[in-house]
Design a protein around this motif. Structure first.
Motif, PDB file in Angstrom:
ATOM      1  N   PHE A 100      -3.209   3.261   0.985  1.00  0.00           N
ATOM      2  CA  PHE A 100      -3.136   4.258   0.174  1.00  0.00           C
ATOM      3  C   PHE A 100      -3.475   4.524  -0.729  1.00  0.00           C
ATOM      4  O   PHE A 100      -4.012   5.036  -1.595  1.00  0.00           O
ATOM      5  CB  PHE A 100      -1.464   4.599  -0.313  1.00  0.00           C
ATOM      6  N   GLY A 101      -4.254   3.493  -1.278  1.00  0.00           N
ATOM      7  CA  GLY A 101      -6.035   3.868  -1.766  1.00  0.00           C
ATOM      8  C   GLY A 101      -6.423   4.607  -1.508  1.00  0.00           C
ATOM      9  O   GLY A 101      -7.009   6.098  -0.685  1.00  0.00           O
ATOM     10  N   ARG A 102      -7.394   5.446  -3.053  1.00  0.00           N
ATOM     11  CA  ARG A 102      -7.615   7.313  -3.612  1.00  0.00           C
ATOM     12  C   ARG A 102      -6.991   7.693  -2.800  1.00  0.00           C
ATOM     13  O   ARG A 102      -7.692   8.881  -2.326  1.00  0.00           O
ATOM     14  CB  ARG A 102      -9.105   6.977  -3.051  1.00  0.00           C
ATOM     15  N   CYS A 103      -5.650   7.769  -3.122  1.00  0.00           N
ATOM     16  CA  CYS A 103      -4.593   8.604  -1.826  1.00  0.00           C
ATOM     17  C   CYS A 103      -4.188   9.864  -4.346  1.00  0.00           C
ATOM     18  O   CYS A 103      -3.341   9.791  -4.924  1.00  0.00           O
ATOM     19  CB  CYS A 103      -3.267   8.338  -1.534  1.00  0.00           C
ATOM     20  N   ASP A 104      -5.566  10.770  -4.358  1.00  0.00           N
ATOM     21  CA  ASP A 104      -5.546  11.823  -6.051  1.00  0.00           C
ATOM     22  C   ASP A 104      -4.477  12.158  -6.234  1.00  0.00           C
ATOM     23  O   ASP A 104      -4.539  12.183  -7.721  1.00  0.00           O
ATOM     24  CB  ASP A 104      -6.843  12.471  -6.089  1.00  0.00           C
ATOM     25  N   ALA A 122      -3.257  -1.820  -3.146  1.00  0.00           N
ATOM     26  CA  ALA A 122      -3.096  -1.363  -1.828  1.00  0.00           C
ATOM     27  C   ALA A 122      -2.648   0.366  -1.885  1.00  0.00           C
ATOM     28  O   ALA A 122      -3.130   1.012  -1.457  1.00  0.00           O
ATOM     29  CB  ALA A 122      -1.375  -1.904  -1.062  1.00  0.00           C
ATOM     30  N   PHE A 123      -2.144   0.363  -3.363  1.00  0.00           N
ATOM     31  CA  PHE A 123      -2.665   1.662  -3.922  1.00  0.00           C
ATOM     32  C   PHE A 123      -3.370   2.105  -4.570  1.00  0.00           C
ATOM     33  O   PHE A 123      -2.927   3.236  -6.294  1.00  0.00           O
ATOM     34  CB  PHE A 123      -1.488   2.278  -4.814  1.00  0.00           C
ATOM     35  N   LYS A 124      -4.483   1.620  -4.820  1.00  0.00           N
ATOM     36  CA  LYS A 124      -5.860   1.317  -6.302  1.00  0.00           C
ATOM     37  C   LYS A 124      -6.419   3.287  -5.844  1.00  0.00           C
ATOM     38  O   LYS A 124      -6.600   3.916  -5.057  1.00  0.00           O
ATOM     39  CB  LYS A 124      -6.641   0.672  -4.936  1.00  0.00           C
ATOM     40  N   ASP A 125      -6.220   2.573  -7.277  1.00  0.00           N
ATOM     41  CA  ASP A 125      -7.338   4.588  -7.195  1.00  0.00           C
ATOM     42  C   ASP A 125      -6.264   5.551  -7.557  1.00  0.00           C
ATOM     43  O   ASP A 125      -6.318   7.074  -7.006  1.00  0.00           O
ATOM     44  CB  ASP A 125      -8.604   4.790  -6.967  1.00  0.00           C
ATOM     45  N   CYS A 126      -4.796   5.223  -7.148  1.00  0.00           N
ATOM     46  CA  CYS A 126      -3.993   6.515  -7.044  1.00  0.00           C
ATOM     47  C   CYS A 126      -3.494   6.949  -8.394  1.00  0.00           C
ATOM     48  O   CYS A 126      -2.252   6.713  -9.326  1.00  0.00           O
ATOM     49  CB  CYS A 126      -2.610   6.187  -6.289  1.00  0.00           C
ATOM     50  N   ASP A 159      -3.057   4.978 -13.680  1.00  0.00           N
ATOM     51  CA  ASP A 159      -2.875   4.572 -15.380  1.00  0.00           C
ATOM     52  C   ASP A 159      -1.605   5.453 -15.162  1.00  0.00           C
ATOM     53  O   ASP A 159      -1.329   5.256 -16.434  1.00  0.00           O
ATOM     54  CB  ASP A 159      -3.851   5.394 -15.784  1.00  0.00           C
ATOM     55  N   THR A 160      -0.676   7.140 -14.591  1.00  0.00           N
ATOM     56  CA  THR A 160       0.414   7.465 -14.974  1.00  0.00           C
ATOM     57  C   THR A 160       1.459   6.414 -14.917  1.00  0.00           C
ATOM     58  O   THR A 160       2.842   7.587 -15.029  1.00  0.00           O
ATOM     59  CB  THR A 160       0.052   8.708 -14.168  1.00  0.00           C
TER      60      THR A 160
END
Length: 163
Positions: A100-104, A122-126, A159-160
């Motif tokens: 799920f990376g980059r799921c902005d 797995a969730f990088k950059d979410c 980050d959030t």
């Protein structure tokens, strides 16, 4: 029965798909870059969500992963920039890197209690994730094996994240 690798890749006007129970496998990148795809229905026959199968589906907003699925492969939903919520049902045991990376736009994730492996990144950059729902008993499982600390690293650069 199966859907071949790259079968519908780049079908930019495809809005929704209904995968019948008779389909047992979906090939790598089968629906990659279907930019208008906003709904995926009935993944009940498929056991593994293959590599990059729904990557870069820009309009996909919510994903509910059924109980028959046991593994979500690398990049399966990578760069689904409109995806806001993921519900992963019981049965899923493994989530690979960048699944799920980059799921902005991703804000909420619900994980199953039987989940055994969440790969690094797995969730990088979410960056908008604010809530990860982990069923009761799961955190005790991770703590028992001293893996909860490692588990948190699966959400690198989220980050959030607040819950």
């Amino acid at each position: 029965k199966s859907i071949a690798d790259y079968a519908f890749q780049g079908c930019r006007n495809m809005k929704s798909i209904r995968i019948p129970e008779s389909i047992l496998t979906s090939g790598e990148s089968a629906f990659d870059s279907c930019h208008s795809l906003d709904a995926v229905l009935h993944l009940s026959g498929v056991k593994v969500i293959e590599k990059n199968v729904f990557a870069d589906c820009m309009q996909l907003k919510k994903v509910v992963i059924g109980s028959g699925i046991t593994k979500i492969c690398s990049g399966a939903f990578c760069a689904c920039v409109s995806l806001k919520e993921i519900v992963i049902s019981e049965g899923v045991r493994e989530i690979d890197s960048w699944a799920f990376g980059r799921c902005d736009s991703l804000e909420r994730i619900t994980l199953p209690s039987g989940l055994e492996t969440i790969a690094p990144d797995a969730f990088k950059d979410c960056n908008r994730v604010v809530q990860v729902n982990i069923p009761s008993g799961t955190s005790e499982y991770y703590a028992k094996f001293d893996a909860l600390k490692k588990f948190r690293w699966r959400f690198v650069e989220c980050d959030t994240l607040s819950k």
